[in-house]
Design a protein around this motif. Structure first.
Motif, mmCIF file in Angstrom:
data_model
loop_
_atom_site.group_PDB
_atom_site.id
_atom_site.type_symbol
_atom_site.label_atom_id
_atom_site.label_comp_id
_atom_site.label_asym_id
_atom_site.label_seq_id
_atom_site.Cartn_x
_atom_site.Cartn_y
_atom_site.Cartn_z
ATOM 1 N N LYS A 28 -8.526 13.742 -8.908
ATOM 2 C CA LYS A 28 -8.567 15.078 -9.503
ATOM 3 C C LYS A 28 -10.010 15.536 -9.715
ATOM 4 C CE LYS A 28 -4.036 14.902 -11.738
ATOM 5 N NZ LYS A 28 -3.304 14.764 -13.029
ATOM 6 N N TRP A 29 -10.877 14.642 -10.185
ATOM 7 C CA TRP A 29 -12.294 14.980 -10.372
ATOM 8 C C TRP A 29 -12.935 15.384 -9.048
ATOM 9 C CZ3 TRP A 29 -13.188 9.843 -13.383
ATOM 10 C CH2 TRP A 29 -12.681 9.957 -14.681
ATOM 11 N N GLY A 30 -12.418 14.839 -7.956
ATOM 12 C CA GLY A 30 -12.929 15.164 -6.625
ATOM 13 C C GLY A 30 -12.310 16.424 -6.051
ATOM 14 N N GLY A 31 -11.747 17.267 -6.901
ATOM 15 C CA GLY A 31 -11.133 18.512 -6.413
ATOM 16 C C GLY A 31 -9.812 18.263 -5.736
ATOM 17 N N LYS A 32 -9.059 17.316 -6.250
ATOM 18 C CA LYS A 32 -7.773 16.914 -5.663
ATOM 19 C C LYS A 32 -7.963 16.487 -4.207
ATOM 20 C CE LYS A 32 -4.882 19.473 -8.845
ATOM 21 N NZ LYS A 32 -3.766 20.406 -9.028
ATOM 22 N N SER A 33 -8.957 15.633 -4.040
ATOM 23 C CA SER A 33 -9.235 15.064 -2.717
ATOM 24 C C SER A 33 -9.817 13.662 -2.903
ATOM 25 C CB SER A 33 -10.231 15.931 -1.937
ATOM 26 O OG SER A 33 -11.546 15.711 -2.402
ATOM 27 N N PHE A 34 -9.927 12.947 -1.812
ATOM 28 C CA PHE A 34 -10.507 11.606 -1.836
ATOM 29 C C PHE A 34 -12.006 11.633 -1.530
ATOM 30 C CE2 PHE A 34 -6.009 10.623 -1.043
ATOM 31 C CZ PHE A 34 -5.802 9.652 -2.013
ATOM 32 N N ARG A 35 -12.645 12.790 -1.693
ATOM 33 C CA ARG A 35 -14.051 12.930 -1.314
ATOM 34 C C ARG A 35 -14.994 12.025 -2.116
ATOM 35 N NH1 ARG A 35 -17.384 16.146 -4.407
ATOM 36 N NH2 ARG A 35 -16.359 17.290 -6.080
ATOM 37 N N LEU A 36 -14.563 11.540 -3.283
ATOM 38 C CA LEU A 36 -15.424 10.659 -4.080
ATOM 39 C C LEU A 36 -15.370 9.195 -3.637
ATOM 40 C CD1 LEU A 36 -14.833 12.220 -7.615
ATOM 41 C CD2 LEU A 36 -16.732 12.607 -6.037
ATOM 42 N N ILE A 96 0.832 -1.206 0.000
ATOM 43 C CA ILE A 96 0.000 0.000 0.000
ATOM 44 C C ILE A 96 0.867 1.256 0.000
ATOM 45 C CG2 ILE A 96 -1.690 1.325 1.331
ATOM 46 C CD1 ILE A 96 -2.869 -1.391 2.243
ATOM 47 N N SER A 97 1.861 1.322 0.869
ATOM 48 C CA SER A 97 2.702 2.527 0.940
ATOM 49 C C SER A 97 3.478 2.727 -0.359
ATOM 50 C CB SER A 97 3.649 2.463 2.141
ATOM 51 O OG SER A 97 4.496 1.334 2.049
ATOM 52 N N GLU A 98 3.967 1.653 -0.942
ATOM 53 C CA GLU A 98 4.716 1.760 -2.201
ATOM 54 C C GLU A 98 3.840 2.283 -3.333
ATOM 55 O OE1 GLU A 98 6.568 -1.403 -5.351
ATOM 56 O OE2 GLU A 98 7.015 -1.751 -3.225
ATOM 57 N N TRP A 99 2.620 1.780 -3.431
ATOM 58 C CA TRP A 99 1.747 2.201 -4.527
ATOM 59 C C TRP A 99 1.171 3.592 -4.311
ATOM 60 C CZ3 TRP A 99 1.175 0.682 -9.405
ATOM 61 C CH2 TRP A 99 1.882 -0.460 -9.767
ATOM 62 N N TRP A 139 -1.026 13.515 -3.808
ATOM 63 C CA TRP A 139 -1.982 13.354 -2.717
ATOM 64 C C TRP A 139 -1.281 13.126 -1.385
ATOM 65 C CZ3 TRP A 139 -4.460 9.018 -5.972
ATOM 66 C CH2 TRP A 139 -3.648 7.900 -6.052
ATOM 67 N N ASP A 140 -2.025 13.326 -0.318
ATOM 68 C CA ASP A 140 -1.528 13.087 1.027
ATOM 69 C C ASP A 140 -1.316 11.576 1.189
ATOM 70 O OD1 ASP A 140 -2.209 12.278 3.983
ATOM 71 O OD2 ASP A 140 -1.596 14.387 4.079
ATOM 72 N N GLN A 141 -0.095 11.194 1.506
ATOM 73 C CA GLN A 141 0.256 9.772 1.571
ATOM 74 C C GLN A 141 -0.513 9.014 2.661
ATOM 75 O OE1 GLN A 141 2.342 8.157 -0.781
ATOM 76 N NE2 GLN A 141 1.901 10.130 -1.734
ATOM 77 N N SER A 142 -0.682 9.619 3.823
ATOM 78 C CA SER A 142 -1.400 8.918 4.903
ATOM 79 C C SER A 142 -2.878 8.752 4.550
ATOM 80 C CB SER A 142 -1.228 9.629 6.245
ATOM 81 O OG SER A 142 -1.785 10.918 6.205
ATOM 82 N N GLN A 143 -3.470 9.755 3.886
ATOM 83 C CA GLN A 143 -4.863 9.612 3.450
ATOM 84 C C GLN A 143 -4.987 8.513 2.397
ATOM 85 O OE1 GLN A 143 -6.096 13.503 2.117
ATOM 86 N NE2 GLN A 143 -6.500 14.232 4.199
ATOM 87 N N CYS A 144 -4.070 8.505 1.442
ATOM 88 C CA CYS A 144 -4.093 7.475 0.408
ATOM 89 C C CYS A 144 -3.984 6.083 1.027
ATOM 90 C CB CYS A 144 -2.947 7.694 -0.590
ATOM 91 S SG CYS A 144 -2.858 6.408 -1.857
ATOM 92 N N GLN A 145 -3.050 5.918 1.935
ATOM 93 C CA GLN A 145 -2.853 4.614 2.568
ATOM 94 C C GLN A 145 -4.088 4.186 3.353
ATOM 95 O OE1 GLN A 145 0.932 4.512 4.663
ATOM 96 N NE2 GLN A 145 1.915 5.562 2.948
ATOM 97 N N CYS A 146 -4.725 5.127 4.010
ATOM 98 C CA CYS A 146 -5.954 4.823 4.749
ATOM 99 C C CYS A 146 -7.069 4.408 3.797
ATOM 100 C CB CYS A 146 -6.362 6.042 5.574
ATOM 101 S SG CYS A 146 -7.852 5.773 6.570
#
Length: 156
Positions: A138-146, A64-67, A74-81
């Motif tokens: 990116k479609w989510g406004g550069k966030s994970f909101r989607l 997960i951390s590698e990918w 993006w924020d790495q900790s948010q992505c990993q979560c």
């Protein structure tokens, strides 16, 4: 009369045995049918309701951390979560939604997005799933909101 009774008993035993064999066959058939209807795709579909196994029946776990680190935007900790909650890093993870769509891969990309990011095919490999995830992010406004799990990760 004694001989006739013995013949009837033998006939009864064979009939009983045939009925039992038929019952066992039907029971096994019913179990197989229920296994097909409740399809876990070899564990890739933990919701047990996938109609087909779009990424196959073998798992393909990635780091997960590698990918997540393959994209620095993006924020790495948010992505990993997000990835942890969505697929636990299984590139072949699948979820069949109540609206008939499917979520696939590491970032669980919804089938409505496949035409825009993976040439209309399920993004079952980590690279194409990452490319789709970046677009959706990116479609989510550069966030994970989607992503449905964004609130669990403080990423909405």
């Amino acid at each position: 009369m004694h001989r006739s009774l013995k013949e009837n008993t033998s006939s009864f035993s064979l009939t009983t045995f045939s009925v039992m064999k038929t019952f066992i066959f039907l029971a096994v058939l019913a179990l197989c049918a229920s296994a097909v209807l409740a399809n876990t795709c070899g564990g890739n579909c933990p919701s047990n309701d996938c109609t087909n196994c779009l990424c196959g029946t073998s798992s393909s776990y990635v780091s997960i951390s590698e990918w997540c680190a393959k994209f620095s935007g993006w924020d790495q900790s948010q992505c990993q979560c997000i990835v942890h909650h969505e697929s636990s890093g299984n590139a072949h993870a699948q979820n069949h939604n109540t609206n008939g769509s499917n979520d696939i891969g590491v970032w669980q990309i919804n089938s409505v997005n496949w035409g825009s990011c993976s040439k209309g095919r399920p993004p079952c490999d980590a690279s194409s799933n990452l490319a789709c995830a970046i677009q959706v992010w990116k479609w989510g406004g550069k966030s994970f909101r989607l992503w449905s799990t964004c609130s669990e990760c403080g990423a909405c």
